[in-house]
Design an enzyme around this catalytic site. Sequence first.
Site, PDB file in Angstrom:
ATOM      1  N   TYR A 201      22.280 -23.861 114.619  1.00  0.00           N
ATOM      2  CA  TYR A 201      22.554 -22.961 115.740  1.00  0.00           C
ATOM      3  C   TYR A 201      21.401 -21.984 115.858  1.00  0.00           C
ATOM      4  CZ  TYR A 201      27.659 -23.559 116.380  1.00  0.00           C
ATOM      5  OH  TYR A 201      28.905 -24.007 116.674  1.00  0.00           O
TER       6      TYR A 201
ATOM      7  N   ARG B 217      27.860 -30.615 107.932  1.00  0.00           N
ATOM      8  CA  ARG B 217      28.997 -31.254 108.606  1.00  0.00           C
ATOM      9  C   ARG B 217      29.380 -32.560 107.937  1.00  0.00           C
ATOM     10  NH1 ARG B 217      29.086 -30.460 114.297  1.00  0.00           N
ATOM     11  NH2 ARG B 217      30.261 -32.393 114.241  1.00  0.00           N
TER      12      ARG B 217
ATOM     13  N   ASP C 118      33.296 -26.967 116.052  1.00  0.00           N
ATOM     14  CA  ASP C 118      33.491 -27.740 114.830  1.00  0.00           C
ATOM     15  C   ASP C 118      34.180 -26.977 113.703  1.00  0.00           C
ATOM     16  OD1 ASP C 118      31.488 -26.005 114.253  1.00  0.00           O
ATOM     17  OD2 ASP C 118      30.003 -27.491 113.669  1.00  0.00           O
TER      18      ASP C 118
ATOM     19  N   PRO D  24      29.209 -18.848 119.725  1.00  0.00           N
ATOM     20  CA  PRO D  24      29.798 -19.846 118.832  1.00  0.00           C
ATOM     21  C   PRO D  24      29.553 -19.591 117.352  1.00  0.00           C
ATOM     22  CG  PRO D  24      27.771 -20.697 119.781  1.00  0.00           C
ATOM     23  CD  PRO D  24      27.978 -19.322 120.363  1.00  0.00           C
TER      24      PRO D  24
END
Length: 686
Positions: free
Chosen positions: A288, A280, A50, A366
Amino acid sequence: MSVIPESNVDVLIVGAGPAGLMMATWMAKCGINARIVDKRGTKIFNGQADGLQCRTLEILDSLGFGHRAWREANHMLEICLWNPDENGIIRRSDRIPDTIPGISRFQQVVLHQGRIERFFLDSIAEASDIRVERGVMPSSLKIDESAVEDDAAYPITVTLRHLSEEEATPKQSSTSANGQSVQDGLFRSNLAKDDTQDLLDAAKINAKANSEEVIHAKYMIGADGAHSWTRNQIGLKLEGDSTDYIWGVLDIVPITDFPDIRMRCAIHSADCGSIMVIPRENKLVRLYIQLTTTSKNGDNSGRADRSKINPQMILESAQRILAPYKITYRKLDWWTAYQIGQRVGTSFSVHERVFLAGDAVHTHSPKAGQGMNVSMQDSFNLGWKIASVVKGHAHRSILKTYQSERRRIAQDLIAFDHKFSRLFSGRPAKDVMDAEGISMEEFKAAFEKGNMFASGIAVNYGASAIVAKEGSSEEQGDGTDVSVANAKHRVISDQSLCSGITVGMRIPSHKVLSQADARPWHLHEVLPSNGRWRVIVFAGNTNDDRQRDKLGKLSEVFSAPNSFLNLYTPKGARYDEVFEVLLVHKAPRQSVTVLDFPEVFRPYDEVDGWDYNKIFVDEVSYHEGFGDIYGALGIPQDGCIVIVRPDQYVSYVGSMEEPAAVNSFFAGFMKEQHAKDEAPTNGTKV
Ligand SMILES: Cc1cc2nc3c(=O)[nH]c(=O)nc-3n(C[C@H](O)[C@H](O)[C@H](O)COP(=O)(O)OP(=O)(O)OC[C@H]3O[C@@H](n4cnc5c(N)ncnc54)[C@H](O)[C@@H]3O)c2cc1C
């Protein structure tokens, strides 16, 4: 017996994730005959990567759709660091800017991978007939090694198999979270925009199901993800960690009393681990968590058992880390247990014919938000090079620079990821005597330093045939020799001329005004990604006799029959098919007109007349302030010449008094298109 159809294609791309789509976009923009296939029946609709870093946004902007990402994405401006206090309760200890101020006109944003893929697909469709062929995968690959150095040959033979719809649909493990049935990985979101056309296209898959075809290709790009089939076929390996890490990733609309939920947060709890909070689009928040406490498989593989992980488990972990704050959700958009190791390919291509890009050739955690960015930037680096070789503009030798430049970046990324992982996942130190614990000062310093690396702006490609700087190409790259084949064409920049433009890095962008109509442009806006090289002449104040004289002499060299413009522009092609020669001067705008400047900066076309879009001035605009590009980039009053690659990286900085160096630079890798005594085609007046 039915005959298997055979056809030729210049470039075959396997995989339509971010890396493959970036490659297809270059092919579309450069008019290359290319095909792109993906084994999946549809693009993804949500989840996965993202984060879009500044450099990626600059790149998407140069491709014409950065504004779509910029508008839809959530902008992350501040990072909050939370650590345990002396009583073990988490407290906000610091706030730092998410993007280092001033490094780019864009700041880091987040938007899910499915939307980015949508922008690519639209851009490819707008520029070409290339379409992603879904439900198609290669089943065999052969390379004719005797033909790999022959420019005209199609040495790669690939058999493609068209899958049935069932085969093309990824298997998912369904789970139940908070009463909702949600699948792991690739499922359609209730929050993301619908992509009906993709589903319709997917429905057509069955028409050719189970059929095969044979493709002969000049070049092939394996952008087929971490389990790359292409990588296995060509026998390349990933090297690095032998263990994988598992990340629990949860995209939710949170219900919480945690005050910084709309900030990016790195939270270290005293004893319950760490969490990264990523705010987001659409009120979503991504959590995460590096999962280290899951049970091991019974098979002694040493791997945590990914199948045991579910959203409830990730949520409970988040609740423990965030306590005493509360967090829960009613809307779960996507989740995954993402298993990944830190590895990089031993090589990025075989024979500079089959290349690997993206996750196919490097994998890492990530949390630094690099996955999608570095993958796209791989093929952004490779695409224009392949296009210029396929078109016959450049020698194949430039293709070696892909590995030299991008493998080095991947190695740096893995080193960064290692360091950052330890600091992120370690237990915070209780006090200065706690040597086992992680110092939060060290974590903050690493975060701040890492921000520059993570932005993508710090990329600095080493010396090579296409980056004219001092030093050894082997040492500055990944060890591959990418120096100029013929030493007489070796050109070295004079980096001392200009402090703000670093050879090997992307040229920074500041505003300039068009001489013809006074409109302000960011420099990057006039360097779109269309495969062209740019030679930018910063000529200083051209009302000054000395500067005007230098500019006149330079223009004669650039217009001569043996100039780079005339030797390497194909006969009959538009004057700026390969090179654009741009001027940024500093004479008062109103004291001169476009027609006062040499014709090489305002080429003439019999149908379209003079080109008014190549001369700019460093001056105050009516409505958008003063870019002061000379001041910002440290450009001397004496001026300088800057060569910029088609991907906006700087190849050369040199004096206006040595224009012939530009000819030498291009002689190192471009292919002559004309006999030397032919008349110039540029700027010829009727
Ligand atoms: C489940 C999952 C979760 C992730 N979560 C995160 C995250 O939270 N944060 C983050 O930063 N990154 C995450 N990533 C990583 C990020 O998505 C990747 O780094 C990025 O997508 C890499 O782009 P790529 O184009 O190289 O590969 P991919 O996006 O993996 O694309 C590869 C494409 O190739 C296709 N393909 C594969 N094999 C074949 C074949 N044999 N024939 C034809 N087509 C083939 C696939 O269908 C796919 O479309 C995640 C990845 C996965 C798979």
